[in-house]
Design a protein around this motif. Sequence first.
Motif, PDB file in Angstrom:
ATOM      1  N   ILE A 100     -26.644  -2.630  37.807  1.00  0.00           N
ATOM      2  CA  ILE A 100     -26.076  -2.577  39.162  1.00  0.00           C
ATOM      3  C   ILE A 100     -26.628  -3.705  40.021  1.00  0.00           C
ATOM      4  O   ILE A 100     -25.875  -4.397  40.724  1.00  0.00           O
ATOM      5  CB  ILE A 100     -26.347  -1.202  39.796  1.00  0.00           C
ATOM      6  N   ALA A 101     -27.944  -3.913  39.963  1.00  0.00           N
ATOM      7  CA  ALA A 101     -28.565  -4.971  40.771  1.00  0.00           C
ATOM      8  C   ALA A 101     -28.020  -6.349  40.392  1.00  0.00           C
ATOM      9  O   ALA A 101     -27.751  -7.179  41.266  1.00  0.00           O
ATOM     10  CB  ALA A 101     -30.085  -4.935  40.602  1.00  0.00           C
ATOM     11  N   ASN A 102     -27.843  -6.580  39.119  1.00  0.00           N
ATOM     12  CA  ASN A 102     -27.333  -7.883  38.693  1.00  0.00           C
ATOM     13  C   ASN A 102     -25.845  -8.036  38.965  1.00  0.00           C
ATOM     14  O   ASN A 102     -25.364  -9.144  39.191  1.00  0.00           O
ATOM     15  CB  ASN A 102     -27.651  -8.127  37.221  1.00  0.00           C
ATOM     16  N   PHE A 103     -25.106  -6.941  38.976  1.00  0.00           N
ATOM     17  CA  PHE A 103     -23.708  -7.016  39.377  1.00  0.00           C
ATOM     18  C   PHE A 103     -23.596  -7.439  40.840  1.00  0.00           C
ATOM     19  O   PHE A 103     -22.747  -8.249  41.205  1.00  0.00           O
ATOM     20  CB  PHE A 103     -23.005  -5.674  39.158  1.00  0.00           C
ATOM     21  N   LEU A 104     -24.477  -6.878  41.669  1.00  0.00           N
ATOM     22  CA  LEU A 104     -24.443  -7.215  43.086  1.00  0.00           C
ATOM     23  C   LEU A 104     -24.848  -8.660  43.360  1.00  0.00           C
ATOM     24  O   LEU A 104     -24.452  -9.244  44.361  1.00  0.00           O
ATOM     25  CB  LEU A 104     -25.345  -6.261  43.879  1.00  0.00           C
ATOM     26  N   SER A 105     -25.651  -9.239  42.465  1.00  0.00           N
ATOM     27  CA  SER A 105     -26.068 -10.626  42.667  1.00  0.00           C
ATOM     28  C   SER A 105     -25.263 -11.609  41.810  1.00  0.00           C
ATOM     29  O   SER A 105     -25.634 -12.767  41.684  1.00  0.00           O
ATOM     30  CB  SER A 105     -27.563 -10.773  42.373  1.00  0.00           C
ATOM     31  N   LEU A 106     -24.172 -11.154  41.249  1.00  0.00           N
ATOM     32  CA  LEU A 106     -23.337 -11.985  40.374  1.00  0.00           C
ATOM     33  C   LEU A 106     -22.857 -13.288  41.021  1.00  0.00           C
ATOM     34  O   LEU A 106     -22.941 -14.342  40.390  1.00  0.00           O
ATOM     35  CB  LEU A 106     -22.155 -11.154  39.875  1.00  0.00           C
ATOM     36  N   PRO A 107     -22.398 -13.293  42.271  1.00  0.00           N
ATOM     37  CA  PRO A 107     -21.939 -14.562  42.849  1.00  0.00           C
ATOM     38  C   PRO A 107     -23.068 -15.551  43.112  1.00  0.00           C
ATOM     39  O   PRO A 107     -22.834 -16.751  43.178  1.00  0.00           O
ATOM     40  CB  PRO A 107     -21.295 -14.162  44.182  1.00  0.00           C
ATOM     41  N   TYR A 108     -24.281 -15.059  43.263  1.00  0.00           N
ATOM     42  CA  TYR A 108     -25.404 -15.940  43.590  1.00  0.00           C
ATOM     43  C   TYR A 108     -25.970 -16.623  42.351  1.00  0.00           C
ATOM     44  O   TYR A 108     -26.453 -17.745  42.420  1.00  0.00           O
ATOM     45  CB  TYR A 108     -26.501 -15.158  44.313  1.00  0.00           C
ATOM     46  N   SER A 109     -25.964 -15.931  41.227  1.00  0.00           N
ATOM     47  CA  SER A 109     -26.425 -16.527  39.967  1.00  0.00           C
ATOM     48  C   SER A 109     -25.615 -15.910  38.828  1.00  0.00           C
ATOM     49  O   SER A 109     -26.062 -14.983  38.165  1.00  0.00           O
ATOM     50  CB  SER A 109     -27.923 -16.297  39.774  1.00  0.00           C
ATOM     51  N   PRO A 110     -24.411 -16.422  38.588  1.00  0.00           N
ATOM     52  CA  PRO A 110     -23.491 -15.786  37.642  1.00  0.00           C
ATOM     53  C   PRO A 110     -23.960 -15.769  36.196  1.00  0.00           C
ATOM     54  O   PRO A 110     -23.823 -14.758  35.511  1.00  0.00           O
ATOM     55  CB  PRO A 110     -22.192 -16.585  37.794  1.00  0.00           C
ATOM     56  N   VAL A 111     -24.519 -16.863  35.718  1.00  0.00           N
ATOM     57  CA  VAL A 111     -24.933 -16.907  34.311  1.00  0.00           C
ATOM     58  C   VAL A 111     -26.115 -15.971  34.084  1.00  0.00           C
ATOM     59  O   VAL A 111     -26.144 -15.178  33.135  1.00  0.00           O
ATOM     60  CB  VAL A 111     -25.286 -18.357  33.885  1.00  0.00           C
ATOM     61  N   TRP A 112     -27.096 -16.056  34.960  1.00  0.00           N
ATOM     62  CA  TRP A 112     -28.287 -15.220  34.836  1.00  0.00           C
ATOM     63  C   TRP A 112     -27.927 -13.739  34.942  1.00  0.00           C
ATOM     64  O   TRP A 112     -28.395 -12.920  34.152  1.00  0.00           O
ATOM     65  CB  TRP A 112     -29.305 -15.593  35.914  1.00  0.00           C
ATOM     66  N   SER A 113     -27.115 -13.387  35.910  1.00  0.00           N
ATOM     67  CA  SER A 113     -26.737 -11.987  36.098  1.00  0.00           C
ATOM     68  C   SER A 113     -25.961 -11.464  34.894  1.00  0.00           C
ATOM     69  O   SER A 113     -26.179 -10.333  34.456  1.00  0.00           O
ATOM     70  CB  SER A 113     -25.913 -11.829  37.370  1.00  0.00           C
ATOM     71  N   THR A 114     -25.079 -12.269  34.345  1.00  0.00           N
ATOM     72  CA  THR A 114     -24.319 -11.862  33.169  1.00  0.00           C
ATOM     73  C   THR A 114     -25.247 -11.639  31.977  1.00  0.00           C
ATOM     74  O   THR A 114     -25.097 -10.663  31.231  1.00  0.00           O
ATOM     75  CB  THR A 114     -23.254 -12.923  32.819  1.00  0.00           C
ATOM     76  N   LEU A 115     -26.213 -12.516  31.804  1.00  0.00           N
ATOM     77  CA  LEU A 115     -27.184 -12.364  30.719  1.00  0.00           C
ATOM     78  C   LEU A 115     -28.000 -11.082  30.875  1.00  0.00           C
ATOM     79  O   LEU A 115     -28.202 -10.338  29.909  1.00  0.00           O
ATOM     80  CB  LEU A 115     -28.111 -13.584  30.675  1.00  0.00           C
ATOM     81  N   MET A 116     -28.453 -10.794  32.082  1.00  0.00           N
ATOM     82  CA  MET A 116     -29.252  -9.587  32.318  1.00  0.00           C
ATOM     83  C   MET A 116     -28.407  -8.317  32.160  1.00  0.00           C
ATOM     84  O   MET A 116     -28.916  -7.294  31.694  1.00  0.00           O
ATOM     85  CB  MET A 116     -29.886  -9.643  33.710  1.00  0.00           C
ATOM     86  N   ILE A 117     -27.141  -8.378  32.542  1.00  0.00           N
ATOM     87  CA  ILE A 117     -26.250  -7.239  32.335  1.00  0.00           C
ATOM     88  C   ILE A 117     -26.085  -6.980  30.841  1.00  0.00           C
ATOM     89  O   ILE A 117     -26.126  -5.832  30.387  1.00  0.00           O
ATOM     90  CB  ILE A 117     -24.892  -7.472  33.030  1.00  0.00           C
ATOM     91  N   ALA A 118     -25.933  -8.037  30.060  1.00  0.00           N
ATOM     92  CA  ALA A 118     -25.798  -7.877  28.602  1.00  0.00           C
ATOM     93  C   ALA A 118     -27.084  -7.320  27.993  1.00  0.00           C
ATOM     94  O   ALA A 118     -27.032  -6.404  27.162  1.00  0.00           O
ATOM     95  CB  ALA A 118     -25.444  -9.222  27.965  1.00  0.00           C
ATOM     96  N   PHE A 119     -28.254  -7.861  28.385  1.00  0.00           N
ATOM     97  CA  PHE A 119     -29.538  -7.339  27.902  1.00  0.00           C
ATOM     98  C   PHE A 119     -29.646  -5.844  28.183  1.00  0.00           C
ATOM     99  O   PHE A 119     -29.995  -5.053  27.313  1.00  0.00           O
ATOM    100  CB  PHE A 119     -30.708  -8.040  28.610  1.00  0.00           C
ATOM    101  N   SER A 120     -29.361  -5.471  29.416  1.00  0.00           N
ATOM    102  CA  SER A 120     -29.513  -4.073  29.818  1.00  0.00           C
ATOM    103  C   SER A 120     -28.506  -3.172  29.116  1.00  0.00           C
ATOM    104  O   SER A 120     -28.824  -2.028  28.788  1.00  0.00           O
ATOM    105  CB  SER A 120     -29.379  -3.953  31.330  1.00  0.00           C
ATOM    106  N   GLY A 121     -27.303  -3.675  28.885  1.00  0.00           N
ATOM    107  CA  GLY A 121     -26.320  -2.895  28.138  1.00  0.00           C
ATOM    108  C   GLY A 121     -26.771  -2.611  26.716  1.00  0.00           C
ATOM    109  O   GLY A 121     -26.593  -1.505  26.201  1.00  0.00           O
ATOM    110  N   VAL A 122     -27.378  -3.583  26.085  1.00  0.00           N
ATOM    111  CA  VAL A 122     -27.907  -3.393  24.729  1.00  0.00           C
ATOM    112  C   VAL A 122     -29.058  -2.389  24.740  1.00  0.00           C
ATOM    113  O   VAL A 122     -29.173  -1.556  23.838  1.00  0.00           O
ATOM    114  CB  VAL A 122     -28.334  -4.750  24.119  1.00  0.00           C
ATOM    115  N   VAL A 123     -29.903  -2.440  25.762  1.00  0.00           N
ATOM    116  CA  VAL A 123     -31.000  -1.469  25.883  1.00  0.00           C
ATOM    117  C   VAL A 123     -30.438  -0.063  26.018  1.00  0.00           C
ATOM    118  O   VAL A 123     -30.909   0.869  25.347  1.00  0.00           O
ATOM    119  CB  VAL A 123     -31.917  -1.822  27.080  1.00  0.00           C
TER     120      VAL A 123
END
Length: 145
Positions: A100-123
């Motif tokens: 959720i936190a990385n979704f909210l910060s998606l426009p500010y750092s799109p690549v990083w937020s997408t990577l963290m969303i993927a990491f967390s989804g795998v967890v």
Amino acid sequence: MTTTQTTHVRKQQWAVGLTLFAAVMLMVAGVLDIFRGIMGIAQDDVFLARGGYVFQFDLTGWGWVTLILGAVAVVVSMGLFRAALWAQISGIVIAGLIIIANFLSLPYSPVWSTLMIAFSGVVIWALCVVQPRSADSRPGASRGM
């Protein structure tokens, strides 16, 4: 060893491997979030201010939120290394909050937020697939160890 025992041992090995994988991934996500939180608190130039986004946050406040989420993720990952049930449940919740936190910060750092969303989804996937250990399913319990 019978086929049933062999299958049971293999399932335990997968469960231990997935829990270890989730613990390492959550530890990495937590440490990276701690660094990202410190950058936000220090108001580093890494973050770009974008206007017109629905979810706008103060960079310092967002840094504290990210820092706290990262610290809790590291603590929970340490519990996962010990295969604690509380850590498995907390890991799913913390990984969801990180998404959720990385979704909210998606426009500010799109690549990083997408990577963290993927990491967390795998967890979350790894922690949901693993069955909690019971007293009877400990390695060596059936052999009287």
